[in-house]
Design an enzyme around this catalytic site. Structure first.
Site, PDB file in Angstrom:
ATOM      1  N   CYS A   2       0.849  -1.186   0.000  1.00  0.00           N
ATOM      2  CA  CYS A   2       0.000   0.000   0.000  1.00  0.00           C
ATOM      3  C   CYS A   2       0.889   1.242   0.000  1.00  0.00           C
ATOM      4  O   CYS A   2       1.895   1.287   0.698  1.00  0.00           O
ATOM      5  CB  CYS A   2      -0.942   0.109   1.186  1.00  0.00           C
ATOM      6  SG  CYS A   2      -2.140  -1.201   1.300  1.00  0.00           S
ATOM      7  N   ARG A  27       3.674  -0.517  -4.827  1.00  0.00           N
ATOM      8  CA  ARG A  27       3.406  -0.992  -3.468  1.00  0.00           C
ATOM      9  C   ARG A  27       2.002  -1.554  -3.313  1.00  0.00           C
ATOM     10  O   ARG A  27       1.636  -2.058  -2.250  1.00  0.00           O
ATOM     11  CB  ARG A  27       3.596   0.147  -2.473  1.00  0.00           C
ATOM     12  CG  ARG A  27       4.998   0.671  -2.411  1.00  0.00           C
ATOM     13  CD  ARG A  27       5.097   1.782  -1.401  1.00  0.00           C
ATOM     14  NE  ARG A  27       4.904   1.261  -0.062  1.00  0.00           N
ATOM     15  CZ  ARG A  27       5.874   1.108   0.826  1.00  0.00           C
ATOM     16  NH1 ARG A  27       7.090   1.443   0.526  1.00  0.00           N
ATOM     17  NH2 ARG A  27       5.628   0.635   2.022  1.00  0.00           N
ATOM     18  N   TRP A  74      -3.273  -2.356  -1.498  1.00  0.00           N
ATOM     19  CA  TRP A  74      -3.117  -3.810  -1.625  1.00  0.00           C
ATOM     20  C   TRP A  74      -4.000  -4.368  -0.517  1.00  0.00           C
ATOM     21  O   TRP A  74      -3.706  -4.222   0.663  1.00  0.00           O
ATOM     22  CB  TRP A  74      -1.656  -4.216  -1.431  1.00  0.00           C
ATOM     23  CG  TRP A  74      -1.405  -5.673  -1.635  1.00  0.00           C
ATOM     24  CD1 TRP A  74      -1.095  -6.293  -2.810  1.00  0.00           C
ATOM     25  CD2 TRP A  74      -1.417  -6.699  -0.630  1.00  0.00           C
ATOM     26  NE1 TRP A  74      -0.933  -7.652  -2.602  1.00  0.00           N
ATOM     27  CE2 TRP A  74      -1.126  -7.925  -1.277  1.00  0.00           C
ATOM     28  CE3 TRP A  74      -1.659  -6.727   0.740  1.00  0.00           C
ATOM     29  CZ2 TRP A  74      -1.063  -9.154  -0.602  1.00  0.00           C
ATOM     30  CZ3 TRP A  74      -1.599  -7.938   1.408  1.00  0.00           C
ATOM     31  CH2 TRP A  74      -1.304  -9.134   0.747  1.00  0.00           C
ATOM     32  N   ASN A 100      -2.008   2.275   6.194  1.00  0.00           N
ATOM     33  CA  ASN A 100      -1.319   1.013   5.883  1.00  0.00           C
ATOM     34  C   ASN A 100      -1.201   0.239   7.181  1.00  0.00           C
ATOM     35  O   ASN A 100      -0.937   0.830   8.218  1.00  0.00           O
ATOM     36  CB  ASN A 100       0.102   1.270   5.373  1.00  0.00           C
ATOM     37  CG  ASN A 100       0.110   1.829   3.973  1.00  0.00           C
ATOM     38  OD1 ASN A 100      -0.925   1.888   3.323  1.00  0.00           O
ATOM     39  ND2 ASN A 100       1.274   2.254   3.522  1.00  0.00           N
ATOM     40  N   GLY A 101      -1.330  -1.078   7.103  1.00  0.00           N
ATOM     41  CA  GLY A 101      -1.196  -1.896   8.310  1.00  0.00           C
ATOM     42  C   GLY A 101      -2.499  -2.591   8.634  1.00  0.00           C
ATOM     43  O   GLY A 101      -3.433  -2.618   7.823  1.00  0.00           O
ATOM     44  N   GLU A 489      15.327 -19.608  -6.788  1.00  0.00           N
ATOM     45  CA  GLU A 489      15.081 -18.242  -7.257  1.00  0.00           C
ATOM     46  C   GLU A 489      14.518 -18.256  -8.684  1.00  0.00           C
ATOM     47  O   GLU A 489      13.607 -17.491  -9.003  1.00  0.00           O
ATOM     48  CB  GLU A 489      16.381 -17.424  -7.168  1.00  0.00           C
ATOM     49  CG  GLU A 489      16.318 -16.009  -7.698  1.00  0.00           C
ATOM     50  CD  GLU A 489      15.350 -15.090  -6.946  1.00  0.00           C
ATOM     51  OE1 GLU A 489      14.770 -15.494  -5.937  1.00  0.00           O
ATOM     52  OE2 GLU A 489      15.163 -13.962  -7.427  1.00  0.00           O
ATOM     53  N   LYS A 493      10.986 -16.571  -9.640  1.00  0.00           N
ATOM     54  CA  LYS A 493      10.860 -15.498 -10.642  1.00  0.00           C
ATOM     55  C   LYS A 493       9.807 -15.864 -11.680  1.00  0.00           C
ATOM     56  O   LYS A 493       8.968 -15.061 -12.052  1.00  0.00           O
ATOM     57  CB  LYS A 493      12.184 -15.223 -11.370  1.00  0.00           C
ATOM     58  CG  LYS A 493      13.255 -14.481 -10.630  1.00  0.00           C
ATOM     59  CD  LYS A 493      12.977 -13.027 -10.365  1.00  0.00           C
ATOM     60  CE  LYS A 493      12.274 -12.819  -9.056  1.00  0.00           C
ATOM     61  NZ  LYS A 493      13.017 -12.485  -7.894  1.00  0.00           N
ATOM     62  N   GLU A 496       6.144 -15.877 -10.123  1.00  0.00           N
ATOM     63  CA  GLU A 496       5.514 -14.620  -9.716  1.00  0.00           C
ATOM     64  C   GLU A 496       5.186 -13.696 -10.878  1.00  0.00           C
ATOM     65  O   GLU A 496       4.214 -12.961 -10.799  1.00  0.00           O
ATOM     66  CB  GLU A 496       6.322 -13.898  -8.634  1.00  0.00           C
ATOM     67  CG  GLU A 496       7.689 -13.436  -9.043  1.00  0.00           C
ATOM     68  CD  GLU A 496       8.451 -12.780  -7.901  1.00  0.00           C
ATOM     69  OE1 GLU A 496       7.838 -12.314  -6.947  1.00  0.00           O
ATOM     70  OE2 GLU A 496       9.697 -12.735  -7.988  1.00  0.00           O
ATOM     71  N   HIS A 512      14.039 -38.785  -5.837  1.00  0.00           N
ATOM     72  CA  HIS A 512      13.304 -39.122  -4.615  1.00  0.00           C
ATOM     73  C   HIS A 512      11.854 -38.658  -4.686  1.00  0.00           C
ATOM     74  O   HIS A 512      11.197 -38.507  -3.654  1.00  0.00           O
ATOM     75  CB  HIS A 512      14.020 -38.526  -3.399  1.00  0.00           C
ATOM     76  CG  HIS A 512      15.434 -39.008  -3.286  1.00  0.00           C
ATOM     77  ND1 HIS A 512      15.756 -40.279  -2.868  1.00  0.00           N
ATOM     78  CD2 HIS A 512      16.610 -38.415  -3.614  1.00  0.00           C
ATOM     79  CE1 HIS A 512      17.069 -40.442  -2.903  1.00  0.00           C
ATOM     80  NE2 HIS A 512      17.610 -39.310  -3.369  1.00  0.00           N
ATOM     81  N   LYS A 612       5.181  -4.718  -3.736  1.00  0.00           N
ATOM     82  CA  LYS A 612       6.544  -4.630  -3.210  1.00  0.00           C
ATOM     83  C   LYS A 612       6.497  -4.207  -1.738  1.00  0.00           C
ATOM     84  O   LYS A 612       5.599  -3.479  -1.345  1.00  0.00           O
ATOM     85  CB  LYS A 612       7.297  -3.586  -4.030  1.00  0.00           C
ATOM     86  CG  LYS A 612       8.786  -3.600  -3.835  1.00  0.00           C
ATOM     87  CD  LYS A 612       9.481  -4.003  -5.090  1.00  0.00           C
ATOM     88  CE  LYS A 612      10.976  -4.047  -4.933  1.00  0.00           C
ATOM     89  NZ  LYS A 612      11.519  -5.265  -5.518  1.00  0.00           N
TER      90      LYS A 612
HETATM   91  C1  F6R Z   1      10.429 -11.742  -5.078  1.00  0.00           C
HETATM   92  C2  F6R Z   1      10.506 -10.675  -4.116  1.00  0.00           C
HETATM   93  C3  F6R Z   1      10.118 -10.966  -2.712  1.00  0.00           C
HETATM   94  C4  F6R Z   1      11.031 -10.203  -1.734  1.00  0.00           C
HETATM   95  C5  F6R Z   1      10.548 -10.412  -0.295  1.00  0.00           C
HETATM   96  C6  F6R Z   1      11.467  -9.745   0.704  1.00  0.00           C
HETATM   97  O1  F6R Z   1      10.861 -11.334  -6.330  1.00  0.00           O
HETATM   98  O2  F6R Z   1      10.839  -9.575  -4.431  1.00  0.00           O
HETATM   99  O3  F6R Z   1      10.129 -12.332  -2.454  1.00  0.00           O
HETATM  100  O4  F6R Z   1      12.327 -10.671  -1.887  1.00  0.00           O
HETATM  101  O5  F6R Z   1       9.265  -9.903  -0.156  1.00  0.00           O
HETATM  102  O6  F6R Z   1      11.559  -8.373   0.443  1.00  0.00           O
HETATM  103  P1  F6R Z   1      12.692  -7.491   1.094  1.00  0.00           P
HETATM  104  O7  F6R Z   1      13.977  -7.921   0.497  1.00  0.00           O
HETATM  105  O8  F6R Z   1      12.335  -6.096   0.767  1.00  0.00           O
HETATM  106  O9  F6R Z   1      12.673  -7.771   2.575  1.00  0.00           O
END
Ligand code: F6R
Length: 617
Positions: A2, A27, A74, A100-101, A489, A493, A496, A512, A612
C-alpha cells in the site's frame, strides 16, 4: 505494501498526489483514492483498479485545494471495491484517513463507535479508526495551546492494537495533515514552502531530497511552512533531517518498457556500487564501514543465523554455502516469519544477520527485533538507506543498488549475493583463509560487474529460448550446492511474473519423488557450473532426457566436458571463481522469466496479488 502520500503547500494538491501515487503504485495496485481539503469540506474520490482510473476520475477536481492525502491499495481487510478503497471518511464527514497496516482490535473499536452513533459503509479496519478519531474530536473540547485535530488523532491511536502508517485530513483544518506510524513506514519530505509525507521517498523525490524518517510511536503535524514531531504520548522529538542519496531519474523507466528489465540490465552498475571502496588496501580482504563490531569480537562468533523472506531468503541460502566454504563458520538460514514465532535455542556467540532489499519487510524487521530482545548482536544487509531495519540493526551493510521498483527483485538479489561473498571473504580472512586465497578472491570479485555484462549480452539469445518455452505450464529448476538456491530463485521469478507453476530442487533430489513430474510437457532448467559436481549434474540431466523431459542447461563448463546433445538448449555463462558463479547463473533465469512473462502478455511490473515491500504479517 500500500502506498500513502500527503501534500500540504501552495501548489494544487491533486496533481502532486496523483504523481506521487503513480510512483508508489508498485506498493499496491488494486484500487486508489484521494481526499483533498478545501474550505467547504473534504472532497474524496476512490476507484477500483490502477491509478490511471483514479486519474481519469479526478479530472476536473478542485485545483484550488492545496492540501490532500492519497492511497494506492493492496487489500488486507475487505474486498477490492470503490467503497473499501482509501481514504476512508468518518460518518460525520469531518475526517479522511489513509492507512497502511492492520488494526487488530477494529471490531471492538467499530462497536464502540456504533454505540456512539457513528455509521459504517466499508468492510475495512481503517473506517473504525477514522470514526474513533471523529469521536475523540467531538469529545475533547478546544484546549488552550493544543491543536484539536492532532489531539484527536493521538487520543484515538492510544486505543489501537496492531500496526499503522496513517495520514489524516480534517475538514476544520484545511491546511494541515497529521501522520503517525507504528510498524508501517512513513517518511516526511521537507520542502520549501511545502511539506509532504509518504510511505516511501519515491513519492516525492522530485520535489525534495530532505527527509525525516518517522520512528514507531511518532506523530507528525504538517503545515506548508512547518512540521512538528512528537510521540503519541505527546513528548517532544528532536527530528533528524537526512539527505536522500539518489535522484528522480534513477526511479524512471528511461527507454525500458518495464522496471524489471531496467533493473536486470542495471546489474553491472549495481554490483560495481556494492564493491566500491570495500576492499582492503593490500587487496586481500573486504572492508565494511558500518558493521559496528570489531574483528576481535567477530573472531568469537561461532555461528551465523540468517533471516529473510522470499528472494532475500534465497540470498541467505547462497550465503550459507559461501560462508561455510570460505570462512568455515556454521551458518543457519531461517524464514524470518518462522524465526519470530519459533523459540529456537541459539548459542550465545551467534550473530544474527537479516537481509532485506526494502528494509521494511515486517517479518524480517520483527525477526531482527526478536533477536535483539534476546540479546543477540545483529547485522543487516539492506538497500534502502534510512529504512526501519537499517535504523534498528546494530550494524549493517548498504547495497547501494539504487531504487528497485519492479515487484520481482532482481538487481537487489545479485547485489545481496555479492555482499555475502564479500562477507565470506572478510570472515574467512579473520580465520583460516590465507593471504593468497584472499587476494584471489578479491581479484575474482572485482571481475563481477564485467562478467555480468557478458551474460547480459546474451539477452537476445535467451529471448528466443523464452519464446520456445513460453506456452509450458510447469517447469523444474535443478541445481546442486550453491546452485540450489539459484534454482529456487529461478522457480520463484517464473511463478511470480508469468503465473507458471515452477519448482526448484537440488538436482539429485529428483529421484526421490519429483521425477514423476517429468514429461515432454514439463521442461527442466539445469545449472551446470564447471567444478566438482559437473559430472553428477550431467547424469541428472540424462535421467530427465531419458524420460523425454525438455532440458535448458545453463553452464560454464568447457564444451569438451559436456556430452554432445546434452540439452535441448544451452545458455553459456563465463567460467568464474566459485564465489562468483551464483551471480552469473542468476542472470539467465531472470531474463528467461522476464521474456516468458512478456511472451504471455503478463503485467511484469505489477504481477497479480503481489506488491513490493510486504509490511503486513
Ligand atoms: C520476489 C521478491 C520478494 C522479496 C521479499 C522480501 O521477487 O521480491 O520475495 O524478496 O518480499 O523483500 P525485502 O527484500 O524487501 O525484505
Amino acid at each position: 505494501m500500500c502506498g500513502i502520500v500527503g501534500y500540504v503547500g501552495k501548489q494544487a494538491a491533486c496533481g502532486i498526489l496523483l504523481e506521487g501515487l503513480k510512483r508508489l503504485e508498485y506498493r499496491g495496485y488494486d484500487s486508489a483514492g484521494l481526499a483533498i481539503g478545501a474550505k467547504d469540506g473534504l472532497d474524496v474520490i476512490k476507484k477500483v483498479g490502477r491509478v490511471e482510473n483514479l486519474i481519469r476520475a479526478a479530472a476536473g477536481v478542485k485545483e484550488t485545494a492545496h492540501t490532500g492525502i492519497a492511497h494506492t491499495r493492496w487489500a488486507t481487510h475487505g474486498r477490492v471495491t470503490d467503497i473499501n478503497a482509501h481514504p476512508h471518511v468518518s460518518s460525520d464527514h469531518k475526517f479522511a484517513l489513509c492507512h497502511n497496516g492492520v488494526i487488530e482490535n477494529y471490531l471492538a473499536i467499530k462497536k464502540f463507535c456504533e454505540n456512539h452513533g457513528y455509521t459504517f459503509q466499508s468492510e475495512t479496519d481503517t473506517e473504525a479508526l477514522v470514526n474513533l478519531i471523529a469521536y475523540h474530536y467531538q469529545k475533547e473540547p478546544e484546549a488552550a495551546g493544543k491543536n484539536r485535530f492532532l489531539t484527536a488523532v493521538r487520543k484515538a491511536l492510544l486505543h489501537v492494537e496492531g500496526t499503522y502508517g496513517i495520514v489524516a485530513l480534517c475538514a476544520d483544518y484545511p491546511g494541515e495533515i497529521v501522520g503517525a506510524r507504528k510498524g508501517s513506514p512513513l517518511v516526511v519530505g521537507v520542502g520549501n514552502g511545502e511539506n509532504m509525507i509518504a510511505s516511501d521517498i519515491s513519492a516525492f523525490i522530485g520535489r525534495t531530497q530532505n527527509v525525516i524518517y518517522l520512528d514507531d510511536g511518532q506523530v507528525v503535524h504538517l503545515t506548508a511552512e512547518d512540521f512538528d514531531i512528537t510521540t503519541i504520548a505527546d513528548e517532544a522529538v528532536d527530528p533528524v533531517i537526512a539527505k536522500v542519496d539518489w535522484e528522480i531519474e534513477q526511479a524512471e523507466l528511461g527507454h525500458f518498457t518495464h522496471y524489471m528489465a531496467k533493473e536486470i540490465f542495471e546489474q553491472p552498475v549495481a554490483l560495481e556500487n556494492a564493491i566500491r571502496g570495500r576492499f582492503s588496501d593490500d587487496q586481500s580482504t573486504a572492508k565494511f564501514g558500518g558493521l559496528n563490531i570489531d574483528p576481535l569480537q567477530l573472531r568469537h562468533v561461532d555461528r551465523l543465523l540468517f533471516c529473510a523472506c522470499g528472494t532475500a531468503w534465497h540470498a541467505c541460502l547462497v550465503a550459507e554455502y559461501l560462508i561455510e566454504r570460505f570462512a568455515r563458520i556454521p551458518v543457519e538460514v531461517e524464514y524470518a516469519s518462522e524465526f519470530r514465532y519459533r523459540n529456537a535455542p541459539l548459542d550465545k556467540n551467534t550473530l544474527v544477520i537479516v537481509i532485506s532489499q526494502s528494509g521494511e519487510t515486517i517479518d524480517t524487521l520483527e525477526a531482527l527485533r526478536e533477536a535483539k530482545r534476546k540479546g543477540f548482536r545483529t547485522l543487516a544487509i539492506t538497500n534502502v538507506v534510512g529504512s526501519t531495519i537499517a535504523r534498528e540493526t546494530d550494524g549493517g551493510i548498504y547495497q547501494h543498488a539504487g531504487p528497485e521498483i519492479g515487484v520481482a527483485s532482481t538487481k537487489a538479489f545479485t547485489s545481496q549475493i555479492l555482499l555475502t561473498a564479500m562477507m565470506a571473504l572478510y570472515f574467512g580472512r579473520l580465520r583460516d583463509l590465507s593471504f593468497t586465497e584472499g587476494r584471489e578472491m578479491v581479484e575474482a570479485l572485482r571481475l563481477v560487474p564485467g562478467l555480468t555484462s557478458q551474460v547480459l549480452d546474451q539477452a537476445d539469445k535467451i529471448k528466443v529460448i523464452a519464446k520456445k518455452y513460453a506456452q509450458f505450464e510447469d517447469f523444474l529448476f535443478l541445481g546442486r550446492q550453491a546452485m540450489f538456491p539459484i534454482a529456487l530463485e529461478g522457480a520463484l521469478k517464473l511463478k511470480e511474473i508469468s503465473y507458471i507453476h515452477a519448482e526448484g530442487y537440488p538436482a539429485a533430489e529428483m529421484k526421490h519423488g519429483p521425477i514423476a513430474l517429468v514429461s515432454p510437457e514439463c521442461p527442466s532448467v539445469f545449472f551446470a557450473p564447471r567444478g566438482e559436481v559437473l559430472k553428477k549434474v550431467i547424469s541428472n540431466i540424462q535421467e530427465i532426457r531419458a524420460r523425454k523431459g525438455p532440458v535448458i542447461c545453463i553452464t560454464s563448463a568447457p564444451r569438451d566436458e559436456l556430452p554432445e546433445d546434452l540439452a535441448n538448449d544451452i545458455i553459456r555463462v563465463p567460467d568464474a571463481h566459485e564465489a562468483v558463479q551464483p551471480i552469473l547463473f542468476t542472470i539467465p533465469i531472470q531474463l528467461l522469466a522476464y521474456y516468458i512473462a512478456c511472451e504471455r502478455n503478463c503485467d511484469v511490473d505489477k504481477p497479480r496479488n503481489l506488491a513490493k515491500s510486504v509490511t503486513v504479517e
